[in-house]
Design a protein around this motif. Structure first.
Motif, PDB file in Angstrom:
ATOM      1  N   GLY A 115       3.584  67.442  32.718  1.00 21.67           N
ATOM      2  CA  GLY A 115       4.555  66.400  33.017  1.00 21.67           C
ATOM      3  C   GLY A 115       5.822  66.923  33.668  1.00 21.67           C
ATOM      4  O   GLY A 115       5.770  67.749  34.578  1.00 21.67           O
ATOM      5  N   VAL A 116       6.974  66.469  33.159  1.00 20.39           N
ATOM      6  CA  VAL A 116       8.255  66.723  33.808  1.00 20.39           C
ATOM      7  C   VAL A 116       9.203  67.434  32.847  1.00 20.39           C
ATOM      8  O   VAL A 116       9.271  67.100  31.665  1.00 20.39           O
ATOM      9  N   LYS A 117       9.936  68.422  33.383  1.00 29.02           N
ATOM     10  CA  LYS A 117      10.998  69.071  32.621  1.00 29.02           C
ATOM     11  C   LYS A 117      12.273  69.017  33.447  1.00 29.02           C
ATOM     12  O   LYS A 117      12.381  69.618  34.508  1.00 29.02           O
ATOM     13  N   GLU A 118      13.262  68.272  32.964  1.00 29.53           N
ATOM     14  CA  GLU A 118      14.515  68.119  33.688  1.00 29.53           C
ATOM     15  C   GLU A 118      15.478  69.265  33.346  1.00 29.53           C
ATOM     16  O   GLU A 118      15.295  69.961  32.347  1.00 29.53           O
ATOM     17  N   PHE A 119      16.507  69.412  34.184  1.00 25.53           N
ATOM     18  CA  PHE A 119      17.537  70.402  33.878  1.00 25.53           C
ATOM     19  C   PHE A 119      18.896  69.907  34.376  1.00 25.53           C
ATOM     20  O   PHE A 119      18.999  69.153  35.337  1.00 25.53           O
ATOM     21  N   ILE A 120      19.945  70.326  33.664  1.00 28.50           N
ATOM     22  CA  ILE A 120      21.337  70.096  34.054  1.00 28.50           C
ATOM     23  C   ILE A 120      22.009  71.455  34.112  1.00 28.50           C
ATOM     24  O   ILE A 120      21.854  72.269  33.203  1.00 28.50           O
ATOM     25  N   CYS A 121      22.731  71.717  35.183  1.00 25.74           N
ATOM     26  CA  CYS A 121      23.516  72.955  35.230  1.00 25.74           C
ATOM     27  C   CYS A 121      24.973  72.608  35.544  1.00 25.74           C
ATOM     28  O   CYS A 121      25.270  71.557  36.118  1.00 25.74           O
TER      29      CYS A 121
ATOM     30  N   ILE B 190      21.769  68.349  38.898  1.00 28.43           N
ATOM     31  CA  ILE B 190      20.598  67.968  38.109  1.00 28.43           C
ATOM     32  C   ILE B 190      19.341  68.042  38.968  1.00 28.43           C
ATOM     33  O   ILE B 190      19.381  67.866  40.182  1.00 28.43           O
ATOM     34  N   GLY B 191      18.228  68.315  38.318  1.00 32.17           N
ATOM     35  CA  GLY B 191      16.946  68.344  38.996  1.00 32.17           C
ATOM     36  C   GLY B 191      15.830  68.324  37.980  1.00 32.17           C
ATOM     37  O   GLY B 191      16.048  68.074  36.787  1.00 32.17           O
ATOM     38  N   SER B 192      14.609  68.635  38.438  1.00 34.18           N
ATOM     39  CA  SER B 192      13.476  68.611  37.529  1.00 34.18           C
ATOM     40  C   SER B 192      12.354  69.489  38.067  1.00 34.18           C
ATOM     41  O   SER B 192      12.280  69.767  39.270  1.00 34.18           O
ATOM     42  N   PHE B 193      11.498  69.918  37.161  1.00 34.46           N
ATOM     43  CA  PHE B 193      10.268  70.615  37.506  1.00 34.46           C
ATOM     44  C   PHE B 193       9.095  69.704  37.150  1.00 34.46           C
ATOM     45  O   PHE B 193       9.027  69.190  36.026  1.00 34.46           O
ATOM     46  N   ILE B 194       8.196  69.517  38.088  1.00 36.41           N
ATOM     47  CA  ILE B 194       7.036  68.655  37.889  1.00 36.41           C
ATOM     48  C   ILE B 194       5.800  69.532  37.714  1.00 36.41           C
ATOM     49  O   ILE B 194       5.527  70.403  38.541  1.00 36.41           O
TER      50      ILE B 194
ATOM     51  N   PRO C   8       9.730  77.370  33.427  1.00 37.75           N
ATOM     52  CA  PRO C   8       9.042  78.076  32.338  1.00 37.75           C
ATOM     53  C   PRO C   8       7.523  77.933  32.405  1.00 37.75           C
ATOM     54  O   PRO C   8       6.812  78.626  31.692  1.00 37.75           O
ATOM     55  N   VAL C   9       7.046  77.025  33.263  1.00 36.90           N
ATOM     56  CA  VAL C   9       5.610  76.780  33.378  1.00 36.90           C
ATOM     57  C   VAL C   9       5.219  76.845  34.848  1.00 36.90           C
ATOM     58  O   VAL C   9       5.953  76.378  35.720  1.00 36.90           O
ATOM     59  N   THR C  10       4.066  77.431  35.141  1.00 38.10           N
ATOM     60  CA  THR C  10       3.543  77.454  36.505  1.00 38.10           C
ATOM     61  C   THR C  10       2.123  76.893  36.511  1.00 38.10           C
ATOM     62  O   THR C  10       1.399  77.010  35.518  1.00 38.10           O
ATOM     63  N   PRO C  11       1.674  76.294  37.618  1.00 37.97           N
ATOM     64  CA  PRO C  11       2.452  76.020  38.830  1.00 37.97           C
ATOM     65  C   PRO C  11       3.395  74.827  38.628  1.00 37.97           C
ATOM     66  O   PRO C  11       3.232  74.065  37.681  1.00 37.97           O
ATOM     67  N   PHE C  12       4.348  74.710  39.525  1.00 45.18           N
ATOM     68  CA  PHE C  12       5.334  73.650  39.405  1.00 45.18           C
ATOM     69  C   PHE C  12       5.840  73.249  40.788  1.00 45.18           C
ATOM     70  O   PHE C  12       5.683  73.969  41.763  1.00 45.18           O
ATOM     71  N   THR C  13       6.480  72.087  40.838  1.00 47.31           N
ATOM     72  CA  THR C  13       7.212  71.635  42.023  1.00 47.31           C
ATOM     73  C   THR C  13       8.621  71.290  41.588  1.00 47.31           C
ATOM     74  O   THR C  13       8.806  70.508  40.650  1.00 47.31           O
ATOM     75  N   ALA C  14       9.614  71.887  42.230  1.00 42.26           N
ATOM     76  CA  ALA C  14      11.011  71.641  41.867  1.00 42.26           C
ATOM     77  C   ALA C  14      11.584  70.508  42.705  1.00 42.26           C
ATOM     78  O   ALA C  14      11.296  70.393  43.900  1.00 42.26           O
ATOM     79  N   TYR C  15      12.387  69.666  42.068  1.00 46.12           N
ATOM     80  CA  TYR C  15      13.129  68.625  42.765  1.00 46.12           C
ATOM     81  C   TYR C  15      14.617  68.836  42.497  1.00 46.12           C
ATOM     82  O   TYR C  15      15.050  68.865  41.339  1.00 46.12           O
ATOM     83  N   THR C  16      15.382  69.031  43.551  1.00 51.00           N
ATOM     84  CA  THR C  16      16.826  69.244  43.432  1.00 51.00           C
ATOM     85  C   THR C  16      17.505  67.958  43.883  1.00 51.00           C
ATOM     86  O   THR C  16      17.638  67.692  45.066  1.00 51.00           O
TER      87      THR C  16
END
Length: 419
Positions: free
Chosen positions: A109-115, A100-104, A78-86
């Motif tokens: 800061g950090v936004k995690e996600f669960i799918c 699970i992963g996260s966007f840095i 939802p925010v740019t720029p970002f770095t994704a961690y899978t």
């Protein structure tokens, strides 16, 4: 003149040893970096990685053992720029799975996600979760409802990821927990992120106790074959082994010369196991983890790489991947420690070339399988040679290729340049 050309080839072309029997696969289209791999069987599997163009988190699925891949999930930030961690993907059964992963973000800061999937990975949906769950790094599910996440703390769910409870442990590693995994419904382990903390539970995660491993090296991964036999992969190439459930540990022999960090561990039996390094190597043990030897080297094909994930759906069929690279074995990596066969004294010249390659040194040997592959592992030409020969590559595009020579004793690889 030929000796001068051969010397030129040796200086120009690095010759690499494929110690075990791994074959580069065509990298899944659109993917940039593999974070994790999981297979349900030898045909059906998933790769969790990043989109090469957008940087989005991406899950790809195969139903034919990695021959082709289909994108089944893509998540943008939802925010740019970002770095994704899978970070981790966990299929509980043929229908239910989590990732699970996260966007840095540089500022936010950090936004995690669960799918989650409920249809065998055909489709995935992101889950809402209570915001006290932070810093996702790994997950482990006993069944479709009960599981754990490691992050800034250890978290538990009993309703399929809808709600999570912080275990509020007294142990507080500065950067949280790197991994949690269970051997059975009672016995599990977790390691700290960026340090050498190891904790253990014997009551399904209700209570935990710290284990002293007597090392100062940082833990990156661990794997327990059963309640007693376990291994920890550390920085500087250190691998620790326990045979009594973690009460005592000893450092085993790692013959990998550069002693790169051990990033991932996977065992297919109590004797045979594999480790991935930060330099792109795969190591193998066949003696219960007492000694480890080079089994495959991704760096021979890719300049900057690391072996992030190793998965074996059967005791023989395995997959390994990282940034821009994916390989498969169908015989558990072949024979350990088989170096380039002295009898494969094959000379190829001229190199570089615009059309013809002379291959000499085969006369009198057993038949040799010769494969020419692109840098992404695609097979472009296959021949079986019993005598010296001339190979025509004039229809190849200009660029770098790899020529593999395989006998019953091993494989050696040389780089060739098409002008």
């Amino acid at each position: 003149m030929k000796k001068q050309i051969t010397l030129f080839v040796l200086m120009l072309c690095m010759s690499f040893t494929t110690f075990g029997q791994w074959n580069l696969m065509t990298y899944p289209t659109g993917l940039n970096d593999i974070g994790d791999i999981q297979f349900l069987d030898q045909n059906v599997g998933f790769i969790f990685g990043k989109d090469a163009t957008t940087g989005n988190a991406m899950i790809k699925k195969t139903t034919n053992g990695g021959t082709s891949w289909t994108t089944v999930f893509s998540l943008s930030s939802p925010v740019t720029p970002f770095t994704a961690y899978t970070n981790d993907i966990n299929l509980v059964n043929n229908n239910i799975g989590y990732a699970i992963g996260s966007f840095i973000y540089a500022v936010d800061g950090v936004k995690e996600f669960i799918c989650k999937t409920t249809d065998g990975g055909v489709s995935w949906d992101t889950l809402s979760y209570n915001q006290n769950v932070r810093g996702f790094s790994s997950l482990y599910f006993f069944d479709e409802n009960n599981g754990f996440i490691s992050g800034h703390s250890l978290y538990k769910t009993t309703d399929g990821g809808a709600n999570w409870t912080d275990l509020n442990l007294t142990y507080s590693p500065d950067l949280g927990y790197a991994k949690i995994a269970f051997v059975n419904s009672n016995t599990g382990f977790a390691i700290g992120f960026g340090d050498s903390l190891l904790i253990k539970t014997t009551d399904g995660g209700l209570t935990w106790s710290e284990i002293d491993t007597h090392t100062s090296n940082i833990f990156n991964d661990f794997y327990f074959v059963d309640e007693n036999l376990g291994f920890i992969g550390c920085t500087h190439g250190e691998i620790l082994k326990t045979t009594d459930g973690g009460n005592t540990w000893h450092q085993v022999v790692n013959n990998e010369s550069s002693q790169q960090d051990i990033w991932t561990l996977k065992f297919v039996s109590n004797q045979v196991g594999f480790a991935g390094t930060g330099s792109g190597k795969i190591l193998k043990t066949s003696d219960g983890g007492e000694t480890w030897n080079d089994n495959y080297d991704f760096f021979a094909h890719f300049i900057a790489c690391s072996t992030n994930a190793i998965e074996f759906p059967t005791s023989a069929i395995g997959y390994a991947g990282g940034r821009g690279m994916l390989a498969k074995t169908t015989n558990a990596g072949g024979v350990v420690g088989v170096e380039e066969v002295p009898n494969i004294n094959v000379t190829i010249y001229p190199n570089p070339t615009s059309n013809l390659l002379n291959v000499e040194g085969i006369d009198g040997m057993e038949p040799i399988d010769v494969n020419i592959k692109s840098v992404d592992g695609k097979l472009l030409l296959h021949k079986v040679l019993q005598n010296d020969a001339c190979i025509d590559i004039q229809n190849f595009n200009s660029g770098v290729y790899f020529m593999e020579f395989t006998t019953s004793k091993g494989t050696s690889t040389q780089k060739i340049i098409k002008l």
